[in-house]
Design a protein around this motif. Structure first.
Motif, mmCIF file in Angstrom:
data_model
loop_
_atom_site.group_PDB
_atom_site.id
_atom_site.type_symbol
_atom_site.label_atom_id
_atom_site.label_comp_id
_atom_site.label_asym_id
_atom_site.label_seq_id
_atom_site.Cartn_x
_atom_site.Cartn_y
_atom_site.Cartn_z
ATOM 1 N N ALA A 217 -17.634 -34.009 -3.965
ATOM 2 C CA ALA A 217 -17.063 -32.711 -4.317
ATOM 3 C C ALA A 217 -16.875 -32.580 -5.827
ATOM 4 C CB ALA A 217 -15.722 -32.526 -3.613
ATOM 5 N N GLY B 133 -8.660 -29.770 -2.616
ATOM 6 C CA GLY B 133 -8.355 -30.499 -1.391
ATOM 7 C C GLY B 133 -8.334 -31.999 -1.621
ATOM 8 N N CYS C 41 -11.982 -25.215 -4.647
ATOM 9 C CA CYS C 41 -11.210 -25.491 -3.427
ATOM 10 C C CYS C 41 -11.470 -26.900 -2.925
ATOM 11 C CB CYS C 41 -11.573 -24.492 -2.343
ATOM 12 S SG CYS C 41 -11.011 -22.850 -2.658
ATOM 13 N N ALA C 42 -12.734 -27.334 -2.946
ATOM 14 C CA ALA C 42 -13.042 -28.677 -2.483
ATOM 15 C C ALA C 42 -12.357 -29.721 -3.366
ATOM 16 C CB ALA C 42 -14.552 -28.884 -2.472
ATOM 17 N N ALA D 154 -15.706 -22.232 -4.335
ATOM 18 C CA ALA D 154 -15.884 -23.276 -3.337
ATOM 19 C C ALA D 154 -15.672 -24.652 -3.957
ATOM 20 C CB ALA D 154 -17.286 -23.173 -2.735
#
Lengths: 176, 176
Positions: free
Chosen positions: B67, B128, B124-125, B121
């Motif tokens: 990621a 996380g 967000c990855a 995206a």
């Protein structure tokens, strides 16, 4: 008084300015609220979100990872929102009306924007962690990787189904 | 041949249909391409993306996490795209023109949609995984958590700056 009467045949005047042409509006594109396509999109969003929610919530240790808890909350919100709008669509189809007032379309647009963004963020965060566990750390023997992957994929599918709703609503709102 | 000539004074015909009233268009809202606000947004996107790229690329072990590699690629793409459009904005400001043709606006809209989605995206990855490492596993003594967080935050800021560009472009495209 016996003069010949003038024999002028005046040309008919051109018709007065016609009424201004009606504003060009996007027709009822399938997928907009109140259409059959819109209802199908809502049901797909709802079904994928519910599958994602149930798959993730039945893993034993999702609550130890913040992003997975967030995914559960996000697809829960998405499924609620899609269910409410599916009911609204069914009502609109039954009474054969479409949503054509600006307030309704703006509420739908804002709600779709928020729920689809939240679902997408949760799906991306879960995907990052699933790839970290599976590909980078090779911990899949300790963790239910396939369930994490299934829940993430379902959340992405729910987002895919939500995007056309958002884009069509926004388009319809912008071209009012 | 001495009859009086007809003394008809025909009424002037009404003027022909006036040209259709011009389409109502969104004025040059600050933030659209070719405006000063648009240039500021582009520069903000570019600066935040470059900071995120450099902070993440200088951590020692970003390449071991998929990621984080994806974040580097995504903010690299975002910074290139924003730089190109910032140059286009500067040119438009210098020649005092704004982008008003549909092809340019549609290319900008599609490009903005793709780059901002990819950046979001990736952010967000990364978020996380950063939360997983920092809050869930408490591995921050082994990892440069603060750098991961800074890079993630900068990617989010770049996305925040990219969203108004996308929304205004899409609006302008939809109301053409």
């Amino acid at each position: 008084m016996t003069q010949s009467r003038p024999a002028v045949h005046p040309v008919d005047p051109p018709p007065l300015t016609a009424a201004a042409p009606p504003r060009v509006r996007l027709k009822d594109v399938q997928g907009m609220p109140g259409t059959g396509g819109g209802l199908v999109l809502r049901l797909l969003q709802f079904i994928f979100a519910v599958i994602s929610l149930s798959v993730m919530a039945t893993t034993s240790d999702f609550s130890s990872v913040t992003a997975f808890c967030y995914l559960v909350a996000a697809v829960g919100l998405q499924s609620l929102w899609s269910l409410i709008l599916a009911i609204a669509d069914i009502y609109a189809l039954l009474v054969k009306r479409s949503f054509r007032n600006t307030v309704a379309v703006s509420i739908f647009t804002i709600g779709d924007g928020i729920t689809s963004t939240v679902t997408f963020a949760a799906a991306c965060a879960s995907a990052g962690i699933t790839v970290l566990i599976g590909n980078d750390l090779h911990y899949c023997n300790l963790n239910p990787c396939s369930r994490f992957m299934a829940a993430t994929a379902m959340a992405f599918l729910s987002w895919f189904a939500a995007s056309p709703s958002f884009i069509l609503n926004f388009w319809s709102f912008a071209s009012e």
